[in-house]
Write an enzyme that holds these catalytic residues in place. Structure first.
Site, PDB file in Angstrom:
ATOM      1  N   ARG A  93      71.339 -52.017  91.630  1.00  0.00           N
ATOM      2  CA  ARG A  93      71.243 -50.556  91.590  1.00  0.00           C
ATOM      3  C   ARG A  93      70.315 -50.167  90.444  1.00  0.00           C
ATOM      4  NH1 ARG A  93      74.630 -46.666  88.582  1.00  0.00           N
ATOM      5  NH2 ARG A  93      74.373 -44.618  89.523  1.00  0.00           N
ATOM      6  N   HIS A 137      68.417 -40.156  87.801  1.00  0.00           N
ATOM      7  CA  HIS A 137      69.480 -40.655  86.934  1.00  0.00           C
ATOM      8  C   HIS A 137      69.308 -39.959  85.583  1.00  0.00           C
ATOM      9  CE1 HIS A 137      72.432 -44.082  86.161  1.00  0.00           C
ATOM     10  NE2 HIS A 137      72.303 -43.510  84.979  1.00  0.00           N
ATOM     11  N   GLU A 183      75.757 -39.124  88.876  1.00  0.00           N
ATOM     12  CA  GLU A 183      76.754 -38.268  88.207  1.00  0.00           C
ATOM     13  C   GLU A 183      76.421 -36.791  88.415  1.00  0.00           C
ATOM     14  OE1 GLU A 183      77.762 -39.707  84.255  1.00  0.00           O
ATOM     15  OE2 GLU A 183      78.196 -41.717  85.026  1.00  0.00           O
ATOM     16  N   ASN A 323      81.224 -43.680  89.574  1.00  0.00           N
ATOM     17  CA  ASN A 323      81.162 -44.387  88.292  1.00  0.00           C
ATOM     18  C   ASN A 323      82.530 -44.226  87.663  1.00  0.00           C
ATOM     19  OD1 ASN A 323      78.499 -44.642  88.960  1.00  0.00           O
ATOM     20  ND2 ASN A 323      77.723 -43.304  87.351  1.00  0.00           N
ATOM     21  N   TYR A 325      85.227 -45.306  84.675  1.00  0.00           N
ATOM     22  CA  TYR A 325      85.439 -45.955  83.378  1.00  0.00           C
ATOM     23  C   TYR A 325      86.824 -45.753  82.786  1.00  0.00           C
ATOM     24  CZ  TYR A 325      80.428 -46.883  83.180  1.00  0.00           C
ATOM     25  OH  TYR A 325      79.175 -47.348  83.444  1.00  0.00           O
ATOM     26  N   GLU A 394      79.403 -47.893  89.136  1.00  0.00           N
ATOM     27  CA  GLU A 394      79.425 -48.324  87.749  1.00  0.00           C
ATOM     28  C   GLU A 394      80.856 -48.601  87.333  1.00  0.00           C
ATOM     29  OE1 GLU A 394      77.523 -45.783  84.844  1.00  0.00           O
ATOM     30  OE2 GLU A 394      75.755 -45.504  86.107  1.00  0.00           O
TER      31      GLU A 394
END
Ligand SMILES: *[C@@H]1O[C@H](CO)[C@@H](O)[C@H](O)[C@H]1NC(C)=O
Ligand SMILES: *[C@@H]1O[C@H](CO)[C@@H](O)[C@H](O)[C@H]1NC(C)=O
Ligand SMILES: *[C@@H]1O[C@H](CO)[C@@H](O)[C@H](O)[C@H]1NC(C)=O
Ligand SMILES: *[C@@H]1O[C@H](CO)[C@@H](O)[C@H](O)[C@H]1NC(C)=O
Ligand SMILES: *[C@@H]1O[C@H](CO)[C@@H](O)[C@H](O)[C@H]1NC(C)=O
Length: 501
Positions: A93, A137, A183, A323, A325, A394
């Site tokens: 990616r 991005h 995002e 993504n 986390y 991610e």
């Protein structure tokens, strides 16, 4: 589903006793890793590239370091693709720098930029690695920010669509997966509300930026982000998808929101947080309009979609990229200011300790807590949006960039998250891929070069930017090649595993 019930999902007790293996996932499940243009390429002023809003962001002193050289991915792409192939990655990616490909934002294509992305894609494809390509991005030409405010102006919709058209026509014959905006849910909130990501706009007392308006801009920006995304998807579907046969989606950062207490007020705050972080984007893309929560809270600050715009929004994705986390605590935080004095957080009437500062939790969390949140968000995506196709774009663990190659904690992080992902899939989540962040160490959005996520260590003091395998790269390779799992099963790690950010 009520947020409080997530607490019941935390247990790993239902897991089998065997360590997670590649073969526990479907054969066509895609394992990859990723980077983004500004963070990895360097060569910022080389071969005709012009500055993007990210170059400006770091020139204001934000972000703790610059991407002028970064990991020198621009010159080292062949070596990097070779490392990916040796590792056994099925996919990579990366993102295309708009200001490298079309330096003026519109019009002429930069032949050197075209050559670079053609070479990179050819190199990947010839090694059997699928390119998963992001169009924006956190970057776009600074010229467009200067000319009309970038995402603040509706003109970005046409310019972004024209840029995408060039990418589809030049690269689409070899690209299996396109992602419009990375995002997408943070572009407005963080980029124009908190000022924590490019272009770094915000206003007092909601942040400390040289210009911006945290009260109004996030809503204007999110509106144009949605219109630009759906316009690009519509173009791809009408002009390219039939012959190129790729798929297209958008990417969101996602958190598992955990109410601070069992009080009804905190439970509702948790639901509002989901509405603002996720529904703000996905409700228009599934039902053509903003969620009621946001309409009620933001009032006149929220634009309306026309009939045609709604039609174009509904169903405008083949997959959603996430993504993931962290788990974020959420607390009810009533706000009595009128909408024209409140920022997004005020409209949300919720407090998310840590998030306001850097868009990430400020306190370390246990691995068990972080990993179980992944399963919870996948379950929620499944139930709330009719089980969309998901790629985990991610996931990773930042560690101090100190020359140690022993990232045992990162390996544990991957094992725990893959087990959690596998659980979600066993319960029906249509997740088709998992990408670690990041392939090599890169310029990090918040920590610069102080902390990094790479499977490969990059020595940023070395002019050659040499790469060194972290322990996690050996682990991932071994996992992908169906070798012996060097670490066994994730049991439970109660000590904090992640760095405070
Ligand atoms: C990044 O932050 C660290 C810690 O706050 C500081 O010591 C360092 O000088 C910063 N580096 C840059 C390039 O801004
Ligand atoms: C705001 O930013 C300026 C410039 O970076 C800095 O000098 C100042 O201390 C900051 N103020 C606050 C309240 O953080
Ligand atoms: C919420 O209630 C459950 C069940 O009574 C309890 O186990 C849990 O610890 C409570 N959570 C909080 C944050 O108080
Ligand atoms: C790596 O670190 C872990 C603890 O974090 C330790 O148990 C292990 O022995 C270390 N491995 C090597 C090769 O140094
Ligand atoms: C599994 O999926 C079913 C059906 O969507 C749902 O009702 C149930 O709560 C899920 N179980 C877990 C543990 O998430």
């Amino acid at each position: 589903m009520k947020c409080g019930l997530f607490l019941l999902l935390l247990s790993f007790a239902t897991l089998g006793s065997k360590a997670i293996k590649r073969d526990d996932f479907p054969e066509d499940f895609v394992f990859g890793s990723g980077t983004s243009a500004y963070q990895v390429e360097g060569a910022a002023a080389e071969d005709g590239r012009t500055p993007s809003i990210w170059d400006s962001f770091v020139s204001y002193g934000y972000g703790n370091g610059s991407g002028d050289v970064a990991s020198d991915g621009y010159h080292k792409y062949k070596e990097d693709v070779k490392l990916m192939a040796e590792m056994g990655l099925a996919a990579y990616r990366f993102s295309i720098s708009w200001s490298r490909l079309i330096p003026n934002g519109r019009g002429d294509i930069n032949p050197k930029g075209l050559e670079f992305y053609n070479n990179l894609i050819d190199e990947l494809v010839s090694h059997g690695i699928q390119p998963h390509v992001t169009l924006s991005h956190f970057d776009y030409p600074q010229l467009l920010q200067d000319e009309y405010g970038g995402w603040l102006n509706r003109r970005i919709v046409d310019d972004f669509t024209a840029f995408a058209d060039v990418c589809f026509s030049k690269f689409g014959d070899r690209v299996s997966h396109w992602v419009t905006i990375n995002e997408a849910n943070m572009v407005g909130i963080n980029g124009f509300g908190l000022g924590s990501v490019p272009p770094g706009r915000c206003s007092h007392p909601y942040g400390n930026c040289s210009s911006g308006n945290s009260i109004f801009e996030p809503y204007i920006v999110a509106h144009h982000v949605l219109l630009a995304h759906s316009s690009v998807v519509s173009l791809y579907r009408s002009k390219y998808q039939g012959s190129q046969r790729g798929s297209i989606g958008l990417n969101l950062i996602i958190f598992h929101f955990e109410p601070k207490s069992n009080s009804t007020a905190d439970q509702h705050a948790g639901e509002r947080a989901w509405d603002f972080f996720v529904d703000w984007m996905l409700e228009p893309l599934t039902h053509g309009d903003y969620p009621e929560t946001i309409k009620k809270a933001a009032g006149f600050k929220l634009s309306k979609f026309s009939h045609d715009e709604s039609d174009q929004l509904v169903g405008a994705f083949d997959f959603i990229g996430l993504n993931y986390y962290a788990v974020l605590d959420v607390e009810d935080c009533p706000n009595d200011l009128p909408p024209y004095q409140r920022d997004v957080m005020g409209d949300m009437s919720a407090s998310l300790p840590g998030f306001q500062k850097k868009g990430m939790p400020s306190k370390p969390q246990t691995l068990e807590r972080a990993a179980s949140g992944l399963r919870a968000v996948l379950e929620k995506m499944k139930q709330r949006y009719n089980n969309p196709t998901i790629y985990i774009h991610e996931n990773g663990l930042p560690l101090k960039h100190d020359g140690s190659f022993n990232d045992t904690n990162r390996v544990k992080h991957f094992i725990a998250h893959l087990e959690s992902l596998h659980d979600a899939m066993r319960n029906g989540s249509d997740t088709r891929g998992y990408f670690t962040w990041s392939f090599v160490d890169v310029l990090e959005l918040f920590q610069g070069y102080e902390a990094s996520f790479g499977l490969y260590y990059v020595d940023f003091n070395d002019k050659e930017r040499r790469r060194y395998p972290m322990l996690s790269s050996q682990w991932y390779s071994n996992f992908l090649k169906r070798g012996q799992n060097m670490f066994g099963k994730f049991e439970s790690f109660s000590e904090p595993q992640s760095m405070a950010i």
